[in-house]
Design a protein around this motif. Structure first.
Motif, PDB file in Angstrom:
ATOM      1  N   TYR A   1       0.836  -1.203   0.000  1.00 23.69           N
ATOM      2  CA  TYR A   1       0.000   0.000   0.000  1.00 23.69           C
ATOM      3  C   TYR A   1       0.872   1.255   0.000  1.00 23.69           C
ATOM      4  CZ  TYR A   1      -3.777  -3.221   1.179  1.00 23.69           C
ATOM      5  OH  TYR A   1      -4.689  -4.236   1.156  1.00 23.69           O
ATOM      6  N   ARG A   2       0.193   2.391  -0.091  1.00 20.67           N
ATOM      7  CA  ARG A   2       0.918   3.660   0.003  1.00 20.67           C
ATOM      8  C   ARG A   2       1.239   4.004   1.450  1.00 20.67           C
ATOM      9  NH1 ARG A   2      -2.890   7.325  -4.079  1.00 20.67           N
ATOM     10  NH2 ARG A   2      -2.488   6.094  -5.955  1.00 20.67           N
ATOM     11  N   SER A   3       0.647   3.287   2.358  1.00 21.51           N
ATOM     12  CA  SER A   3       0.634   3.721   3.753  1.00 21.51           C
ATOM     13  C   SER A   3       1.694   3.087   4.644  1.00 21.51           C
ATOM     14  CB  SER A   3      -0.752   3.423   4.342  1.00 21.51           C
ATOM     15  OG  SER A   3      -1.064   2.051   4.145  1.00 21.51           O
ATOM     16  N   GLY A   4       2.601   2.290   4.068  1.00 23.24           N
ATOM     17  CA  GLY A   4       3.487   1.522   4.939  1.00 23.24           C
ATOM     18  C   GLY A   4       4.894   2.077   5.123  1.00 23.24           C
ATOM     19  N   ALA A   5       5.191   3.259   4.565  1.00 29.04           N
ATOM     20  CA  ALA A   5       6.562   3.784   4.677  1.00 29.04           C
ATOM     21  C   ALA A   5       6.880   4.147   6.131  1.00 29.04           C
ATOM     22  CB  ALA A   5       6.728   5.003   3.776  1.00 29.04           C
ATOM     23  N   LYS A   6       8.099   3.813   6.552  1.00 29.02           N
ATOM     24  CA  LYS A   6       8.531   4.075   7.936  1.00 29.02           C
ATOM     25  C   LYS A   6       9.810   4.911   7.931  1.00 29.02           C
ATOM     26  CE  LYS A   6       5.748   1.146  10.338  1.00 29.02           C
ATOM     27  NZ  LYS A   6       4.736   1.319   9.269  1.00 29.02           N
TER      28      LYS A   6
ATOM     29  N   SER B   1       6.152   0.545   1.021  1.00 28.01           N
ATOM     30  CA  SER B   1       5.086   1.301   0.360  1.00 28.01           C
ATOM     31  C   SER B   1       5.434   1.384  -1.116  1.00 28.01           C
ATOM     32  CB  SER B   1       4.959   2.717   0.941  1.00 28.01           C
ATOM     33  OG  SER B   1       6.082   3.507   0.578  1.00 28.01           O
ATOM     34  N   MET B   2       4.439   1.605  -1.945  1.00 22.95           N
ATOM     35  CA  MET B   2       4.719   1.722  -3.383  1.00 22.95           C
ATOM     36  C   MET B   2       3.585   2.475  -4.078  1.00 22.95           C
ATOM     37  SD  MET B   2       6.434  -1.030  -5.961  1.00 22.95           S
ATOM     38  CE  MET B   2       5.311  -2.400  -5.803  1.00 22.95           C
ATOM     39  N   ILE B   3       3.949   3.179  -5.149  1.00 20.91           N
ATOM     40  CA  ILE B   3       2.988   3.912  -5.983  1.00 20.91           C
ATOM     41  C   ILE B   3       3.609   3.998  -7.376  1.00 20.91           C
ATOM     42  CG2 ILE B   3       4.000   6.195  -5.420  1.00 20.91           C
ATOM     43  CD1 ILE B   3       1.163   7.355  -5.353  1.00 20.91           C
ATOM     44  N   ASP B   4       2.797   4.108  -8.405  1.00 15.19           N
ATOM     45  CA  ASP B   4       3.407   4.357  -9.710  1.00 15.19           C
ATOM     46  C   ASP B   4       3.428   5.858  -9.966  1.00 15.19           C
ATOM     47  OD1 ASP B   4       0.661   4.589 -10.320  1.00 15.19           O
ATOM     48  OD2 ASP B   4       0.984   3.951 -12.385  1.00 15.19           O
ATOM     49  N   ILE B   5       4.444   6.306 -10.693  1.00 16.47           N
ATOM     50  CA  ILE B   5       4.628   7.745 -10.885  1.00 16.47           C
ATOM     51  C   ILE B   5       3.849   8.182 -12.112  1.00 16.47           C
ATOM     52  CG2 ILE B   5       6.295   9.624 -11.191  1.00 16.47           C
ATOM     53  CD1 ILE B   5       8.320   7.959  -9.682  1.00 16.47           C
TER      54      ILE B   5
ATOM     55  N   SER C   1       4.367  14.825  -6.458  1.00 19.78           N
ATOM     56  CA  SER C   1       2.983  14.556  -6.146  1.00 19.78           C
ATOM     57  C   SER C   1       2.795  13.144  -5.608  1.00 19.78           C
ATOM     58  CB  SER C   1       2.173  14.767  -7.419  1.00 19.78           C
ATOM     59  OG  SER C   1       0.824  14.703  -7.158  1.00 19.78           O
ATOM     60  N   ASP C   2       3.465  12.180  -6.223  1.00 21.31           N
ATOM     61  CA  ASP C   2       3.276  10.792  -5.811  1.00 21.31           C
ATOM     62  C   ASP C   2       3.992  10.481  -4.500  1.00 21.31           C
ATOM     63  OD1 ASP C   2       1.464  10.017  -7.867  1.00 21.31           O
ATOM     64  OD2 ASP C   2       3.119  10.101  -9.291  1.00 21.31           O
ATOM     65  N   LEU C   3       5.140  11.128  -4.280  1.00 21.12           N
ATOM     66  CA  LEU C   3       5.814  10.971  -2.988  1.00 21.12           C
ATOM     67  C   LEU C   3       4.959  11.574  -1.874  1.00 21.12           C
ATOM     68  CD1 LEU C   3       8.320  10.146  -1.339  1.00 21.12           C
ATOM     69  CD2 LEU C   3       9.324  12.374  -1.899  1.00 21.12           C
ATOM     70  N   LEU C   4       4.305  12.701  -2.174  1.00 24.64           N
ATOM     71  CA  LEU C   4       3.436  13.318  -1.172  1.00 24.64           C
ATOM     72  C   LEU C   4       2.262  12.397  -0.804  1.00 24.64           C
ATOM     73  CD1 LEU C   4       3.602  16.992  -2.433  1.00 24.64           C
ATOM     74  CD2 LEU C   4       4.204  16.233  -0.118  1.00 24.64           C
ATOM     75  N   HIS C   5       1.778  11.610  -1.772  1.00 24.16           N
ATOM     76  CA  HIS C   5       0.729  10.630  -1.454  1.00 24.16           C
ATOM     77  C   HIS C   5       1.234   9.616  -0.439  1.00 24.16           C
ATOM     78  CE1 HIS C   5      -2.396  11.788  -4.185  1.00 24.16           C
ATOM     79  NE2 HIS C   5      -1.629  11.685  -5.241  1.00 24.16           N
ATOM     80  N   ILE C   6       2.436   9.093  -0.699  1.00 28.90           N
ATOM     81  CA  ILE C   6       3.014   8.114   0.231  1.00 28.90           C
ATOM     82  C   ILE C   6       3.209   8.747   1.608  1.00 28.90           C
ATOM     83  CG2 ILE C   6       5.207   6.932   0.776  1.00 28.90           C
ATOM     84  CD1 ILE C   6       5.260   5.821  -2.004  1.00 28.90           C
ATOM     85  N   CYS C   7       3.778   9.966   1.629  1.00 23.02           N
ATOM     86  CA  CYS C   7       4.059  10.615   2.921  1.00 23.02           C
ATOM     87  C   CYS C   7       2.769  10.880   3.694  1.00 23.02           C
ATOM     88  CB  CYS C   7       4.837  11.909   2.699  1.00 23.02           C
ATOM     89  SG  CYS C   7       6.534  11.578   2.179  1.00 23.02           S
ATOM     90  N   LYS C   8       1.744  11.342   2.978  1.00 22.77           N
ATOM     91  CA  LYS C   8       0.476  11.644   3.647  1.00 22.77           C
ATOM     92  C   LYS C   8      -0.129  10.366   4.231  1.00 22.77           C
ATOM     93  CE  LYS C   8      -4.010  13.757   3.025  1.00 22.77           C
ATOM     94  NZ  LYS C   8      -5.056  14.164   2.079  1.00 22.77           N
ATOM     95  N   GLN C   9      -0.162   9.313   3.397  1.00 24.79           N
ATOM     96  CA  GLN C   9      -0.837   8.100   3.849  1.00 24.79           C
ATOM     97  C   GLN C   9      -0.005   7.301   4.844  1.00 24.79           C
ATOM     98  OE1 GLN C   9      -3.172   5.895   1.044  1.00 24.79           O
ATOM     99  NE2 GLN C   9      -3.539   7.684  -0.219  1.00 24.79           N
ATOM    100  N   SER C  10       1.302   7.525   4.838  1.00 16.70           N
ATOM    101  CA  SER C  10       2.160   6.826   5.796  1.00 16.70           C
ATOM    102  C   SER C  10       2.457   7.689   7.024  1.00 16.70           C
ATOM    103  CB  SER C  10       3.489   6.434   5.136  1.00 16.70           C
ATOM    104  OG  SER C  10       3.308   5.589   4.036  1.00 16.70           O
ATOM    105  N   THR C  11       1.979   8.938   7.020  1.00 12.90           N
ATOM    106  CA  THR C  11       2.241   9.895   8.108  1.00 12.90           C
ATOM    107  C   THR C  11       3.741  10.018   8.369  1.00 12.90           C
ATOM    108  OG1 THR C  11       0.413   8.647   9.100  1.00 12.90           O
ATOM    109  CG2 THR C  11       0.975  10.715  10.145  1.00 12.90           C
TER     110      THR C  11
ATOM    111  N   VAL D   1      11.705  10.317   6.514  1.00 13.25           N
ATOM    112  CA  VAL D   1      12.055  10.967   7.788  1.00 13.25           C
ATOM    113  C   VAL D   1      10.780  11.203   8.600  1.00 13.25           C
ATOM    114  CG1 VAL D   1      14.113  12.061   6.794  1.00 13.25           C
ATOM    115  CG2 VAL D   1      11.922  13.293   6.765  1.00 13.25           C
ATOM    116  N   ASP D   2      10.955  11.802   9.747  1.00 14.56           N
ATOM    117  CA  ASP D   2       9.812  12.096  10.609  1.00 14.56           C
ATOM    118  C   ASP D   2       8.859  13.070   9.906  1.00 14.56           C
ATOM    119  OD1 ASP D   2       8.987  11.811  13.644  1.00 14.56           O
ATOM    120  OD2 ASP D   2       8.566  13.876  13.007  1.00 14.56           O
TER     121      ASP D   2
END
Lengths: 346, 346
Positions: free
Chosen positions: A159-164, A234-238, A244-254, A319-320
């Motif tokens: 998912y987009r939400s798993g980045a740590k 986490s993963m998304i296609d560009i 824009s796509d990195l911001l999706h990951i960051c938002k959904q992964s907090t 990062v945080d």
């Protein structure tokens, strides 16, 4: 007869993502087979051992493609690629597609055969079955909707939400070339319209034109990750651009992210074309979109295995959240990354 | 720049079904999860114990709907109904949908909220989850694509191809009313355009207008058939008219059919409106379309159970292919049934 509502909010005031969020707010999920609904590259459904992935894209003439420089065969191919790319972005394998088209009588059967030749070529390459669809006349232009269905073992879905925090941010291939290919095609179109006897010579820009007209989804990377037993966090296609796509990951992964400009992969031909157009190559890479490369994050444990895989650039670190989403430029400055992407409503 | 191909075949020369067959000819199915591809109401996929059904429909402004007399909320509702109807026509249960829309800046956020209110109301009624989609701007008008995903035990799936000689042909509800509702709305639109201060009074034609603007899929019938342990031998939803849809069953089942005009269900309000428009009511029932009723065949063994179910008319019998597809009129004549249905390309 129906009338305009007295209060009117312009769609442009919300933007694409705002609009989707607004319209799909508070959706109740009641089927136990629904694992994940709106909000990722694709929906995830559970109907057996494997989970089923569903994603759909709508392509409209004049918005997503211009038939003046897009051969119908390439358009058919690309319309499949953009969908299977969403399935790969879930770390899953595409299995079937449906294709619906609306066509005006401007189009001939031969034209549609070309379109379907492209669709079938993509089905062959990605080994997916075309299992259905809908065909309709259209009063306006060409409308294409493709839905892709895929599957994967549940534990493999990304998912987009798993980045740590501490994860490495990876990008496949190179970025910005599809956008520059589009700029070039648009310029050649304007030249052609003013001087129809001038035939454009795009031979020297084969790479960037190809990236725009015939992109590929990163089937190879998803297969190589599986072989290396790496499941990205986490993963998304560009499709909208790295920012824009990195911001999706960051938002959904907090989380936040820190990107090194010098590590962002840009093809030499794209570099040169950006300079010709007086554009900053990094801006094209960050905001151009339509690259259909994969942006993913891996945990430190998996980093050694990822380093051995070809065609992957390590472009930064998660990062945080408090630290924001930043770009460290080659010149040593630090900028906030902003969503650019899709601005059709503006 | 791309050029027109020298040989040109008009799409109208093939028609909708001809076009689909032509374009999807010789499709290779390579995924073992593909049970049935193109050629029925929906595709059938196998991902576990239950099979997964996928179907998609494209609705274009000016072709499938006219916003002059179609409230956006009703349009949203109907766009879901026409899709779940295809899932029911496979004797399966719809579980999820995806919705993609293309909108021009003619539309406001409030308008789209209305559209989605209708979509969500249909999701509530049919208990399906909205799990994804795509939103885009459009240069032309409103474009809506809905994909429905459903499931069922494999042995319950009902194809168009299973009708056998001696089976009884059944129709749910009544036919022709949606077509007459459309004729009425079109007439009122013309009146309104010539005399904008005249407000139409549609109160007396609530039934036929409702059938056009807010059709329902026959969830209840599929549930009742399951409860009665009846699995039809073939089934299709009536979107193009009884003639056209019966011909699909006959063609795919390699059988003929014999329909009794006096058994074809037509609502009293549709009867009256047909006469007002100087149309033959049976023609409206046979060729009108958009009823979203179910047309199915049952074996003689199941007939006693089907007779006990409400809102089902026994309209005829499946006969040998050599005997053709015929209508026995009230006047005692016998006519060939012809496909009318969809003629947008003509």
């Amino acid at each position: 007869m129906s009338k305009q509502s007295p209060s009117r909010t312009e769609i442009s005031s919300l933007g694409e993502f705002g609009l989707i969020e607004h319209l799909t707010d508070n959706l109740a999920m009641r089927q136990k087979s629904t694992i994940k609904g709106v909000g990722d590259d694709a929906a995830v459904l559970k109907y057996g051992e494997e989970v089923v992935i569903v994603t759909t894209d709508l392509l409209l003439e004049g918005i997503h493609f211009d038939l003046m420089y897009t051969p119908l065969k390439h358009l058919g191919y690309k319309s499949v690629v953009v969908n299977v790319s969403d399935v790969y972005a879930m770390n899953a394998t595409p299995r079937q597609i449906t294709v619906s088209i609306g066509v005006s009588n401007r189009f001939s059967v031969e034209g549609l055969e070309e379109l379907y030749a492209g669709i079938k070529a993509a089905c062959d390459f990605y080994q997916v079955d075309l299992v259905g669809g809908d065909t309709s006349s259209s009063q306006q232009g060409l409308v294409i909707t493709v839905t892709a269905i895929g599957s994967a073992p549940p534990q493999q879905i990304t998912y987009r939400s798993g980045a740590k925090q501490g994860d490495t941010i990876c990008v496949t291939g190179d970025l910005g070339a599809a956008y520059l290919g589009l700029q070039l095609l648009e310029r050649e179109k304007q030249l052609y319209l003013s001087q129809p006897d001038m035939q454009p010579d795009l031979e020297k820009q084969k790479y960037i034109v190809g990236r725009q007209l015939k992109p590929e989804a990163r089937k190879d990377i998803v297969e190589k990750l599986a072989k290396a037993k790496v499941i990205p966090t986490s993963m998304i296609d560009i499709s909208d651009g790295l920012s824009s796509d990195l911001l999706h990951i960051c938002k959904q992964s907090t989380v936040g992210a820190f990107i090194e400009e010098e590590n962002v992969p840009i093809h030499e031909e794209a570099q040169l074309m950006a300079l010709k157009f007086k554009l900053d190559p990094i801006t094209c890479a960050l905001s151009g979109g339509e690259d259909y490369e994969l942006l993913f994050t891996v945990s430190p444990n998996d980093l050694p295995a990822v380093r051995l895989l070809p065609d992957i650039s390590l472009v930064g670190e998660i990062v945080d959240k408090e630290d924001g989403v930043k770009l460290h430029t080659k010149g040593g400055n630090i900028h906030d990354l902003k969503a650019q992407g899709w601005k059709h409503f503006e």
